[in-house]
Write a protein that holds these residues in place. Sequence first.
Motif, PDB file in Angstrom:
ATOM      1  N   ASP A 285       0.813  -1.226   0.000  1.00 52.60           N
ATOM      2  CA  ASP A 285       0.000   0.000   0.000  1.00 52.60           C
ATOM      3  C   ASP A 285       0.839   1.266   0.000  1.00 52.60           C
ATOM      4  OD1 ASP A 285      -2.114  -1.730   0.109  1.00 52.60           O
ATOM      5  OD2 ASP A 285      -2.968  -0.937   1.968  1.00 52.60           O
ATOM      6  N   ASP A 286       1.983   1.230   0.683  1.00 51.30           N
ATOM      7  CA  ASP A 286       2.808   2.440   0.813  1.00 51.30           C
ATOM      8  C   ASP A 286       3.893   2.536  -0.254  1.00 51.30           C
ATOM      9  OD1 ASP A 286       4.442   0.373   1.647  1.00 51.30           O
ATOM     10  OD2 ASP A 286       5.015   1.302   3.552  1.00 51.30           O
ATOM     11  N   TRP A 287       3.766   1.779  -1.331  1.00 50.28           N
ATOM     12  CA  TRP A 287       4.820   1.743  -2.366  1.00 50.28           C
ATOM     13  C   TRP A 287       5.099   3.133  -2.933  1.00 50.28           C
ATOM     14  CZ3 TRP A 287       5.959   2.870  -7.412  1.00 50.28           C
ATOM     15  CH2 TRP A 287       7.068   2.234  -7.964  1.00 50.28           C
ATOM     16  N   PHE A 288       4.046   3.919  -3.173  1.00 52.63           N
ATOM     17  CA  PHE A 288       4.226   5.225  -3.805  1.00 52.63           C
ATOM     18  C   PHE A 288       4.685   6.303  -2.827  1.00 52.63           C
ATOM     19  CE2 PHE A 288       1.358   3.311  -6.956  1.00 52.63           C
ATOM     20  CZ  PHE A 288       1.951   3.702  -8.147  1.00 52.63           C
ATOM     21  N   ALA A 289       4.499   6.074  -1.529  1.00 49.71           N
ATOM     22  CA  ALA A 289       4.743   7.133  -0.535  1.00 49.71           C
ATOM     23  C   ALA A 289       6.118   7.777  -0.659  1.00 49.71           C
ATOM     24  CB  ALA A 289       4.504   6.599   0.872  1.00 49.71           C
ATOM     25  N   PRO A 290       7.222   7.011  -0.693  1.00 46.39           N
ATOM     26  CA  PRO A 290       8.535   7.654  -0.797  1.00 46.39           C
ATOM     27  C   PRO A 290       8.828   8.228  -2.184  1.00 46.39           C
ATOM     28  CG  PRO A 290       8.775   5.270  -0.820  1.00 46.39           C
ATOM     29  CD  PRO A 290       7.335   5.551  -0.521  1.00 46.39           C
ATOM     30  N   ALA A 291       8.001   7.885  -3.150  1.00 44.08           N
ATOM     31  CA  ALA A 291       8.194   8.394  -4.512  1.00 44.08           C
ATOM     32  C   ALA A 291       7.512   9.732  -4.732  1.00 44.08           C
ATOM     33  CB  ALA A 291       7.665   7.380  -5.536  1.00 44.08           C
ATOM     34  N   VAL A 292       6.580  10.108  -3.828  1.00 43.69           N
ATOM     35  CA  VAL A 292       5.825  11.347  -4.019  1.00 43.69           C
ATOM     36  C   VAL A 292       5.856  12.258  -2.794  1.00 43.69           C
ATOM     37  CG1 VAL A 292       4.259  10.250  -5.674  1.00 43.69           C
ATOM     38  CG2 VAL A 292       3.629  10.335  -3.243  1.00 43.69           C
ATOM     39  N   ASP A 293       6.595  11.859  -1.733  1.00 46.53           N
ATOM     40  CA  ASP A 293       6.526  12.628  -0.489  1.00 46.53           C
ATOM     41  C   ASP A 293       7.020  14.057  -0.640  1.00 46.53           C
ATOM     42  OD1 ASP A 293       9.179  11.874  -0.815  1.00 46.53           O
ATOM     43  OD2 ASP A 293       9.458  11.179   1.247  1.00 46.53           O
ATOM     44  N   ASN A 294       7.895  14.301  -1.617  1.00 42.33           N
ATOM     45  CA  ASN A 294       8.324  15.667  -1.952  1.00 42.33           C
ATOM     46  C   ASN A 294       8.155  15.905  -3.450  1.00 42.33           C
ATOM     47  OD1 ASN A 294       9.465  17.113   0.500  1.00 42.33           O
ATOM     48  ND2 ASN A 294      10.537  15.150   0.636  1.00 42.33           N
ATOM     49  N   GLY A 295       7.058  15.361  -3.967  1.00 45.29           N
ATOM     50  CA  GLY A 295       6.815  15.445  -5.402  1.00 45.29           C
ATOM     51  C   GLY A 295       6.604  16.865  -5.896  1.00 45.29           C
ATOM     52  N   ASN A 296       6.923  17.069  -7.159  1.00 45.10           N
ATOM     53  CA  ASN A 296       6.773  18.381  -7.787  1.00 45.10           C
ATOM     54  C   ASN A 296       5.318  18.589  -8.233  1.00 45.10           C
ATOM     55  OD1 ASN A 296       7.443  20.872  -8.807  1.00 45.10           O
ATOM     56  ND2 ASN A 296       8.506  20.097 -10.606  1.00 45.10           N
ATOM     57  N   SER A 297       4.401  18.322  -7.308  1.00 43.30           N
ATOM     58  CA  SER A 297       2.971  18.412  -7.599  1.00 43.30           C
ATOM     59  C   SER A 297       2.545  19.871  -7.714  1.00 43.30           C
ATOM     60  CB  SER A 297       2.167  17.711  -6.508  1.00 43.30           C
ATOM     61  OG  SER A 297       2.560  16.348  -6.394  1.00 43.30           O
ATOM     62  N   VAL A 298       1.525  20.102  -8.538  1.00 43.55           N
ATOM     63  CA  VAL A 298       1.108  21.467  -8.849  1.00 43.55           C
ATOM     64  C   VAL A 298      -0.409  21.584  -8.756  1.00 43.55           C
ATOM     65  CG1 VAL A 298       0.928  23.159 -10.716  1.00 43.55           C
ATOM     66  CG2 VAL A 298       3.075  21.965 -10.353  1.00 43.55           C
ATOM     67  N   LEU A 299      -0.873  22.639  -8.092  1.00 40.27           N
ATOM     68  CA  LEU A 299      -2.276  23.032  -8.150  1.00 40.27           C
ATOM     69  C   LEU A 299      -2.391  24.106  -9.223  1.00 40.27           C
ATOM     70  CD1 LEU A 299      -5.207  23.083  -7.041  1.00 40.27           C
ATOM     71  CD2 LEU A 299      -4.438  24.866  -5.453  1.00 40.27           C
ATOM     72  N   ARG A 300      -3.196  23.827 -10.223  1.00 43.25           N
ATOM     73  CA  ARG A 300      -3.397  24.786 -11.315  1.00 43.25           C
ATOM     74  C   ARG A 300      -4.749  25.464 -11.141  1.00 43.25           C
ATOM     75  NH1 ARG A 300      -2.654  23.655 -17.794  1.00 43.25           N
ATOM     76  NH2 ARG A 300      -0.474  23.872 -17.158  1.00 43.25           N
ATOM     77  N   LEU A 301      -4.749  26.783 -11.048  1.00 41.88           N
ATOM     78  CA  LEU A 301      -5.969  27.569 -11.013  1.00 41.88           C
ATOM     79  C   LEU A 301      -6.212  28.063 -12.435  1.00 41.88           C
ATOM     80  CD1 LEU A 301      -5.111  29.684  -7.830  1.00 41.88           C
ATOM     81  CD2 LEU A 301      -6.241  27.450  -7.938  1.00 41.88           C
ATOM     82  N   LEU A 302      -7.248  27.559 -13.052  1.00 44.39           N
ATOM     83  CA  LEU A 302      -7.499  27.806 -14.470  1.00 44.39           C
ATOM     84  C   LEU A 302      -8.640  28.783 -14.676  1.00 44.39           C
ATOM     85  CD1 LEU A 302      -7.315  24.287 -16.152  1.00 44.39           C
ATOM     86  CD2 LEU A 302      -6.332  26.360 -17.121  1.00 44.39           C
ATOM     87  N   HIS A 303      -8.443  29.690 -15.616  1.00 41.78           N
ATOM     88  CA  HIS A 303      -9.497  30.616 -16.016  1.00 41.78           C
ATOM     89  C   HIS A 303      -9.636  30.575 -17.534  1.00 41.78           C
ATOM     90  CE1 HIS A 303     -10.802  34.977 -16.918  1.00 41.78           C
ATOM     91  NE2 HIS A 303     -11.874  34.283 -16.594  1.00 41.78           N
ATOM     92  N   TYR A 304     -10.820  30.186 -17.977  1.00 45.07           N
ATOM     93  CA  TYR A 304     -11.162  30.262 -19.398  1.00 45.07           C
ATOM     94  C   TYR A 304     -12.087  31.470 -19.553  1.00 45.07           C
ATOM     95  CZ  TYR A 304      -9.826  25.283 -19.128  1.00 45.07           C
ATOM     96  OH  TYR A 304      -9.180  24.096 -18.891  1.00 45.07           O
ATOM     97  N   PRO A 305     -11.600  32.583 -20.101  1.00 47.24           N
ATOM     98  CA  PRO A 305     -12.428  33.793 -20.183  1.00 47.24           C
ATOM     99  C   PRO A 305     -13.626  33.608 -21.102  1.00 47.24           C
ATOM    100  CG  PRO A 305     -10.100  34.282 -20.530  1.00 47.24           C
ATOM    101  CD  PRO A 305     -10.242  32.798 -20.606  1.00 47.24           C
ATOM    102  N   PRO A 306     -14.610  34.505 -21.002  1.00 51.26           N
ATOM    103  CA  PRO A 306     -15.724  34.487 -21.967  1.00 51.26           C
ATOM    104  C   PRO A 306     -15.183  34.558 -23.389  1.00 51.26           C
ATOM    105  CG  PRO A 306     -16.187  35.999 -20.175  1.00 51.26           C
ATOM    106  CD  PRO A 306     -14.755  35.560 -20.003  1.00 51.26           C
ATOM    107  N   ILE A 307     -15.910  33.958 -24.308  1.00 50.90           N
ATOM    108  CA  ILE A 307     -15.454  33.875 -25.703  1.00 50.90           C
ATOM    109  C   ILE A 307     -16.234  34.873 -26.547  1.00 50.90           C
ATOM    110  CG2 ILE A 307     -15.365  32.398 -27.741  1.00 50.90           C
ATOM    111  CD1 ILE A 307     -14.863  30.042 -25.845  1.00 50.90           C
ATOM    112  N   ASP A 308     -15.477  35.622 -27.324  1.00 53.71           N
ATOM    113  CA  ASP A 308     -16.063  36.627 -28.208  1.00 53.71           C
ATOM    114  C   ASP A 308     -15.920  36.159 -29.651  1.00 53.71           C
ATOM    115  OD1 ASP A 308     -17.458  38.878 -27.804  1.00 53.71           O
ATOM    116  OD2 ASP A 308     -15.752  40.239 -27.591  1.00 53.71           O
TER     117      ASP A 308
END
Length: 316
Positions: A161-184
Amino acid sequence: MTNAILTETIRPVSFASARRDPDGFAAALGRSFRETGFAVVSDHPVDTGVIERALEDTRAFFALPEAVKRAYFQDGGGGQRGYTPFAMENAKGEAQKDLKEFWHRGRDLPAGHPYEAVMPPNVPVAEIARFDASTKALYEALDAMGGVLLEAIARDLGLPDDWFAPAVDNGNSVLRLLHYPPIDGDPKGVRAGAHEDINVITLLLGAEEAGLQVKTRAGDWLPIQPPEGALVVNIGDMLQRLTNHVLPSTTHRVVNPSRERMKFPRYSTPFFLHFNPDFEIRTLPGCVTAANPDRYPQAITAHDYLLERLREIGLK
């Protein structure tokens, strides 16, 4: 997408069962991933207040004057942190730029951390008092949930179960806040061209405006809109490579809205869970068979793999 269609194609898996019935949760999640590369997870544990505060501050940031937002653009940074202006990123293999702008928040590292050279610091925002705290809270909540999902994925693959834990504990993970503006008018591009995510898994909360579509094995595009209290999880290219395509990274896109919805913006907050930069993506032996020989005999570090993709999508 109606809930009826949703449950016929991608049946929601209750996150509440992860601790109560870990075998059943892992099997259901794995089955959905193997069939579609996607899963819908209901009863997610992310506090609604955390989500609402982050979305409120996201809207406030993208409403700032263009010159103010552009001051947060990190030239030469590959879009890893801070602001990326409208129509700068493209899907891999596509010349047309996506109709979006976004903000990236990453992991906070302590001073002197070995990954400092490849994981830049977060960019504080002066104009919105709560922005840094609210986005950090959402980042940490999704990061924690991602860890539980990886436990289930490991179990489904026959790993500890913990196989991934040491592979991601300091992972370069990113939260992306996305904005798609109104389209003209009649734009040449779309909000997000057809693509696969590069990372391990992506956690995506539902957006107010529709548009997300997944490509089925038959080549059809299936609209995805998770019900309230659920989120979408999809496999990224790094996990596809690690599992020798046992878990597929599925093509998806965000299409432009109908004429009557073009005046409305779309906001989305995907969390891209990454491996640690120096993690070697080497095919899992249990995913290699005579019928599925090793597609990737040469290992590659997660950071080198990321750099390859940043060049392909126009951010490097």
